[in-house]
Design an enzyme around this catalytic site. Structure first.
Site, PDB file in Angstrom:
ATOM      1  N   LYS A   1      10.809 -16.013  -9.651  1.00 28.14           N
ATOM      2  CA  LYS A   1      10.101 -14.916 -10.305  1.00 28.14           C
ATOM      3  C   LYS A   1       9.062 -15.461 -11.276  1.00 28.14           C
ATOM      4  CE  LYS A   1      10.735 -10.918 -13.309  1.00 28.14           C
ATOM      5  NZ  LYS A   1      11.683 -10.114 -14.110  1.00 28.14           N
TER       6      LYS A   1
ATOM      7  N   ASN B   1       0.851  -1.189   0.000  1.00 26.41           N
ATOM      8  CA  ASN B   1       0.000   0.000   0.000  1.00 26.41           C
ATOM      9  C   ASN B   1       0.886   1.238   0.000  1.00 26.41           C
ATOM     10  OD1 ASN B   1       0.545   0.772   2.874  1.00 26.41           O
ATOM     11  ND2 ASN B   1      -0.460  -1.203   3.255  1.00 26.41           N
TER      12      ASN B   1
ATOM     13  N   ASP C   1      -5.416 -10.147  12.593  1.00 22.59           N
ATOM     14  CA  ASP C   1      -5.743  -8.803  13.073  1.00 22.59           C
ATOM     15  C   ASP C   1      -4.847  -8.493  14.278  1.00 22.59           C
ATOM     16  OD1 ASP C   1      -6.853  -6.525  14.290  1.00 22.59           O
ATOM     17  OD2 ASP C   1      -8.850  -6.995  13.517  1.00 22.59           O
ATOM     18  N   ILE C   2      -3.804  -7.694  14.043  1.00 24.07           N
ATOM     19  CA  ILE C   2      -2.826  -7.435  15.098  1.00 24.07           C
ATOM     20  C   ILE C   2      -3.443  -6.636  16.237  1.00 24.07           C
ATOM     21  CG2 ILE C   2      -0.564  -6.436  15.623  1.00 24.07           C
ATOM     22  CD1 ILE C   2       0.197  -6.841  12.700  1.00 24.07           C
TER      23      ILE C   2
ATOM     24  N   ASP D   1      -4.378  -6.514   4.699  1.00 26.19           N
ATOM     25  CA  ASP D   1      -5.494  -7.357   5.140  1.00 26.19           C
ATOM     26  C   ASP D   1      -5.416  -8.757   4.529  1.00 26.19           C
ATOM     27  OD1 ASP D   1      -6.780  -5.415   6.742  1.00 26.19           O
ATOM     28  OD2 ASP D   1      -7.583  -4.471   4.947  1.00 26.19           O
TER      29      ASP D   1
ATOM     30  N   LYS E   1     -14.885  -0.416  14.087  1.00 25.86           N
ATOM     31  CA  LYS E   1     -13.578  -0.998  14.414  1.00 25.86           C
ATOM     32  C   LYS E   1     -13.246  -0.816  15.888  1.00 25.86           C
ATOM     33  CE  LYS E   1     -11.359  -0.680   9.876  1.00 25.86           C
ATOM     34  NZ  LYS E   1     -10.249  -0.091   9.086  1.00 25.86           N
TER      35      LYS E   1
ATOM     36  N   PHE F   1      -5.450   2.791  14.411  1.00 31.44           N
ATOM     37  CA  PHE F   1      -5.729   3.744  13.335  1.00 31.44           C
ATOM     38  C   PHE F   1      -6.735   3.112  12.377  1.00 31.44           C
ATOM     39  CE2 PHE F   1      -2.470   6.262  14.962  1.00 31.44           C
ATOM     40  CZ  PHE F   1      -2.271   7.419  14.195  1.00 31.44           C
TER      41      PHE F   1
END
Length: 414
Positions: free
Chosen positions: A287, A209, A303-304, A277, A335, A321
């Site tokens: 490769k 990301n 899910d930490i 996720d 959340k 966050f």
């Protein structure tokens, strides 16, 4: 403020003269201690001329030049300074500091002082990357020594890579922050995650990301500036601030393991990282060659934040966050409940100029009872505002415990 600048025996020793001047420009009083090896690169007279003070070089020299008066110099100096700055710090000096060896005046002072210590390493790239050097740095970080990591570039030995002494102004910035620290977080150990994790597709490609890690790093710097012990788990490629402990990871699973491993030490956890996720179920060991359409089988990552909230010690605060692109407050509140955290920092990353890979940020600080706007500001300023709210949470937590204890006592009295 009075600092002792320790100069050890590397080619970068000449830059310690520039650092001395830079610190003096910031109205910081500097005295210099040199190792015998450092004297082979720069003469003590250089620093005596710059500082107007005796340069300390031996355990056996008199307290004052030309005087027969004797004092235990390393003890006297260790008690009188506001900070000890080691620049440059060689691999040899780091090893001796980590293992308590005191075979020169500087190392005796290091063991005797209670003042904060900042270390700016400089050495050959292979020496810097050697597992022994990195292990010594980890030991020092865990003991509260702040490490100003070296820059990468052309080295005196002719090689190119990490190990070049950090810029003099950067080292001076870290010293200034340390000496002007606000101590309202001095009782906290803050575990912070930063950056965007990367999930490999093959050895050269990954799913990731746009998170730069700037917000998490700003939080780490701000918490350190306010006296906290900071443990930073970062997936960012950017230079990390000189926090107590820096753990570099790449994938969501590496981050999960690092966070849960350090969780028992933390009194506060701030989950600022953008954690993937999903990950590729079976990444290729070679490769992947282009040959038409490619389908990737994805599976969810752990899910930490939820795991941290479930496994934390009593009293540990957890702030997560929520980076969203629509229905910001609704999704963030969901959340907050699902992850069972104490607060959520919600920000809309679809807005231009804020959020991912930007210098500014904005959003809301959400608790089960409040919705506090965080207007647009630099990430550094926003970091301090988040920490201000963290302190309010801590105050409410202590008040709630006090009231609960009072109610229990009243019940028992009846």
């Amino acid at each position: 403020m009075n600092i002792l600048l320790a100069v050890t025996g590397g080619i970068a020793a000449y830059k310690a003269a520039e650092l001395t001047r830079e610190l003096q420009r910031r109205l910081i009083s500097v005295q210099v201690v040199m190792t015998p090896s450092a004297e082979e690169f720069v003469r003590p007279l250089t620093f005596a001329a710059l500082t107007g003070k005796q340069v300390l070089t031996s355990l056996w020299q008199p307290a004052v030049e030309g005087s027969d008066e004797f004092s235990i110099e390393h003890i006297a100096v260790a008690h009188s300074i506001d900070a000890l700055v080691v620049a440059p710090a060689t691999a040899d000096s780091l090893a001796k500091m980590a293992h308590g060896i005191a075979d020169n005046l500087f190392l005796n002072i290091f063991l005797a002082t209670k003042a904060p210590v900042i270390v700016a390493p400089a050495m050959n790239v292979n020496m810097w990357e050697h597992p022994a050097t990195q292990a010594n740095l980890q030991l020092l970080r865990r003991r509260g020594v702040l490490i100003v990591e070296p820059d990468a570039g052309y080295l005196a030995c002719g090689m190119i890579g990490g190990g070049r002494l950090a810029e003099v102004t950067h080292i001076a910035d870290e010293v200034t922050r340390l000496l002007t620290v606000k101590s309202d977080l001095s009782t906290e150990t803050v575990l912070i995650t930063a950056g965007g994790t990367q999930e490999p597709i093959d050895p050269v490609r990954y799913i990731g990301n746009r998170s730069s890690g700037k917000m998490g790093h700003a939080l780490a710097q701000a918490a350190m500036d306010r006296g906290a012990r900071v443990i930073l788990v970062t997936a960012s490629g950017e230079s990390a601030p000189a926090t107590s402990e820096v753990i570099r990871v790449r994938t969501a699973e590496e981050m999960r393991r690092a966070v849960l491993d350090r969780l028992p030490d933390a009194t506060v956890v701030i989950k600022a990282a953008a954690v993937s996720d999903y990950r590729v179920s079976d990444p290729s060991s070679q490769k992947v060659k282009r040959s038409g359409a490619l389908t990737l089988q994805l599976e969810p990552t752990g899910d930490i934040a939820h795991a941290v909230a479930a496994q934390r010690q009593p009293g540990t605060l957890v702030i997560a966050f929520a980076a969203e692109t629509e229905d910001l407050l609704t999704r963030a509140r969901r959340k907050l409940v699902e992850k069972n955290v104490d607060a959520i920092v919600a920000n809309d990353v679809s807005q231009p100029g804020i959020g991912f890979d930007a210098e500014d940020n904005a959003g809301f600080f959400l608790t089960p009872y409040e919705e506090i706007p965080l207007s647009r500001s630099s990430k550094r300023e926003m970091a301090h505002r988040i920490l201000d709210e963290l302190l309010r949470l801590r105050t409410h937590q202590k008040t709630d415990r006090s009231e609960a204890g009072g109610n229990l006592a009243a019940t028992e009295s009846h």
